[in-house]
Design a protein around this motif. Structure first.
Motif, PDB file in Angstrom:
ATOM      1  N   UNK A   8       0.843  -1.196  -0.037  1.00 51.60           N
ATOM      2  CA  UNK A   8      -0.042   0.044  -0.250  1.00 51.60           C
ATOM      3  C   UNK A   8       1.031   1.125   0.016  1.00 51.60           C
ATOM      4  N   UNK A   9       1.950   1.144   0.749  1.00 47.55           N
ATOM      5  CA  UNK A   9       2.722   2.361   0.742  1.00 47.55           C
ATOM      6  C   UNK A   9       3.541   2.440  -0.730  1.00 47.55           C
ATOM      7  N   UNK A  10       3.918   1.442  -1.407  1.00 48.33           N
ATOM      8  CA  UNK A  10       4.526   1.741  -2.683  1.00 48.33           C
ATOM      9  C   UNK A  10       3.506   2.409  -3.618  1.00 48.33           C
ATOM     10  N   UNK A  17       4.016  10.584  -5.992  1.00 49.30           N
ATOM     11  CA  UNK A  17       5.206  11.060  -7.188  1.00 49.30           C
ATOM     12  C   UNK A  17       4.537  11.659  -8.406  1.00 49.30           C
ATOM     13  N   UNK A  18       3.381  11.176  -9.038  1.00 43.63           N
ATOM     14  CA  UNK A  18       2.859  11.568 -10.285  1.00 43.63           C
ATOM     15  C   UNK A  18       2.176  13.147  -9.826  1.00 43.63           C
ATOM     16  N   UNK A  19       1.627  13.109  -8.427  1.00 42.30           N
ATOM     17  CA  UNK A  19       0.704  14.194  -8.084  1.00 42.30           C
ATOM     18  C   UNK A  19       1.714  15.596  -8.050  1.00 42.30           C
ATOM     19  N   UNK A 112      13.954   8.624  -1.185  1.00 38.11           N
ATOM     20  CA  UNK A 112      12.808   8.274  -0.474  1.00 38.11           C
ATOM     21  C   UNK A 112      13.029   8.394   0.941  1.00 38.11           C
ATOM     22  N   UNK A 113      12.379   9.052   1.550  1.00 40.95           N
ATOM     23  CA  UNK A 113      12.366   9.714   2.990  1.00 40.95           C
ATOM     24  C   UNK A 113      12.622   8.337   4.031  1.00 40.95           C
ATOM     25  N   UNK A 114      11.933   6.999   3.376  1.00 37.46           N
ATOM     26  CA  UNK A 114      11.846   6.122   4.293  1.00 37.46           C
ATOM     27  C   UNK A 114      12.890   5.185   4.103  1.00 37.46           C
ATOM     28  N   UNK A 115      13.877   5.465   2.948  1.00 41.36           N
ATOM     29  CA  UNK A 115      15.164   4.697   2.607  1.00 41.36           C
ATOM     30  C   UNK A 115      16.231   5.695   2.238  1.00 41.36           C
ATOM     31  N   UNK A 116      16.796   6.466   3.169  1.00 40.59           N
ATOM     32  CA  UNK A 116      17.655   7.544   2.452  1.00 40.59           C
ATOM     33  C   UNK A 116      18.946   6.845   2.185  1.00 40.59           C
ATOM     34  N   UNK A 117      19.572   7.278   1.118  1.00 40.73           N
ATOM     35  CA  UNK A 117      20.962   6.927   0.580  1.00 40.73           C
ATOM     36  C   UNK A 117      22.082   7.168   0.847  1.00 40.73           C
ATOM     37  N   UNK A 136       4.190   7.882   4.090  1.00 33.07           N
ATOM     38  CA  UNK A 136       3.280   6.704   4.704  1.00 33.07           C
ATOM     39  C   UNK A 136       3.578   6.023   5.703  1.00 33.07           C
ATOM     40  N   UNK A 137       5.010   5.636   6.050  1.00 40.90           N
ATOM     41  CA  UNK A 137       5.408   5.027   7.087  1.00 40.90           C
ATOM     42  C   UNK A 137       6.277   5.923   7.850  1.00 40.90           C
ATOM     43  N   UNK A 138       5.576   6.720   8.741  1.00 39.60           N
ATOM     44  CA  UNK A 138       6.134   7.799   9.454  1.00 39.60           C
ATOM     45  C   UNK A 138       7.404   7.365  10.441  1.00 39.60           C
ATOM     46  N   UNK A 139       7.351   6.286  10.949  1.00 40.78           N
ATOM     47  CA  UNK A 139       8.202   5.732  11.793  1.00 40.78           C
ATOM     48  C   UNK A 139       9.326   5.226  10.922  1.00 40.78           C
ATOM     49  N   UNK A 140       9.285   4.562   9.871  1.00 46.51           N
ATOM     50  CA  UNK A 140      10.369   4.268   9.005  1.00 46.51           C
ATOM     51  C   UNK A 140      11.245   5.504   8.605  1.00 46.51           C
TER      52      UNK A 140
END
Length: 285
Positions: A8-10, A17-19, A112-117, A136-140
């Motif tokens: 669902x998050x994806x 991203x589109x918006x 992506x804020x949930x997977x910072x590089x 979508x996943x604020x804790x992540x």
């Protein structure tokens, strides 16, 4: 706290991203009207930052460049800001704005804020203006922000406060009275997701941040353009609303437009041109 479904998050991220890619195009056409509109919000964040020479700052969900550009100017010439966003089109706008303003102490990276590089402990501070409520996943996302901070590193987030204290929402209330606009589902990312005092602060504590502070401020929200331009911007920035308004019969459409423009002008007549409540949340790793 429940863990959001990854699938669902994806889907939500792809929709966002589109918006935001569409909004990046729209915002480029209204730079003058929007210019400085949220400067007071940026100023709050800069004042909360513990600025020092050589500071390394990560700005998450930078959009067209703020507060990253203002922070980069504030910590020049020794500091360095890395601006990130999920949407390449937004980052392209941010780069254009950096060149136009002559800001050199800044780099840009799609992320992506949930997977910072970035490696652990890469930054002295992490900032996020009007973005945390959309993850979508604020804790992540908060866990990633904490991970890339140095020990005792600082996080500074700004989110929208109660909608009833937001001048931009009063014209929208006119639209909601006439058109059916679906309300966000529980837990779904949206503008006022953490608008109650203490909500985002609680998430920061759950993510392991300490010395968490939470303060609500009323800031000026000045639109540097006509009421008609603001109404046009409202429609361009909200596809669902634009579709609902377009579906009205001509007489309804004309009456709604008149009422919305009256509401916008009423806000302009308020002292300071209307205000919005924002919540400044800070913490330490």
């Amino acid at each position: 706290m429940s863990t959001p479904d990854p699938a669902t998050n994806d889907e939500r991220k792809e929709e966002m991203r589109r918006n935001w890619a569409e909004r990046a195009v729209v915002w480029r056409t209204m730079t003058g009207a929007r210019g400085g509109m949220w400067q007071a919000a940026t100023d709050l964040m800069i004042n909360a930052l513990a600025v020092h020479p050589g500071m390394r700052v990560l700005d998450v969900a930078s959009g067209p460049g703020e507060p990253a550009l203002s922070i980069a100017a504030a910590i020049a010439p020794d500091g360095q800001v890395t601006a990130t966003d999920l949407t390449p089109e937004m980052l392209a706008s941010a780069e254009e704005n950096a060149r136009a303003r002559g800001v050199a102490t800044i780099a840009f990276r799609q992320a992506d804020a949930e997977s910072l590089p970035f490696p652990d402990g890469s930054f002295d501070a992490v900032t996020c203006r009007f973005g945390a409520m959309l993850f979508p996943d604020i804790q992540k996302a908060l866990g990633e922000m904490r991970r890339v901070l140095v020990p005792d590193g600082q996080v500074v987030c700004l989110i929208w406060g109660p909608p009833e204290r937001n001048a931009q929402m009063r014209p929208l209330a006119v639209v909601r009275r006439v058109c059916h606009l679906p309300e966000p589902a529980p837990g779904e990312p949206h503008r006022f997701r953490f608008s109650a005092s203490g909500e985002l602060a609680g998430h920061l504590r759950a993510a392991g941040f300490r010395q968490v502070t939470d303060a609500t401020h009323d800031i000026a929200m000045q639109w540097h353009g006509t009421a008609e331009e603001q109404w046009e911007a409202m429609l361009k920035n909200n596809r669902r609303m634009a579709a609902a308004v377009a579906a009205l019969v001509p007489t309804q459409h004309a009456e709604l437009t008149r009422e919305v423009l009256d509401a916008i002008r009423a806000e302009e007549r308020r002292e300071g041109g209307g205000t919005a409540a924002v919540i400044l949340v800070t913490g330490r790793r």
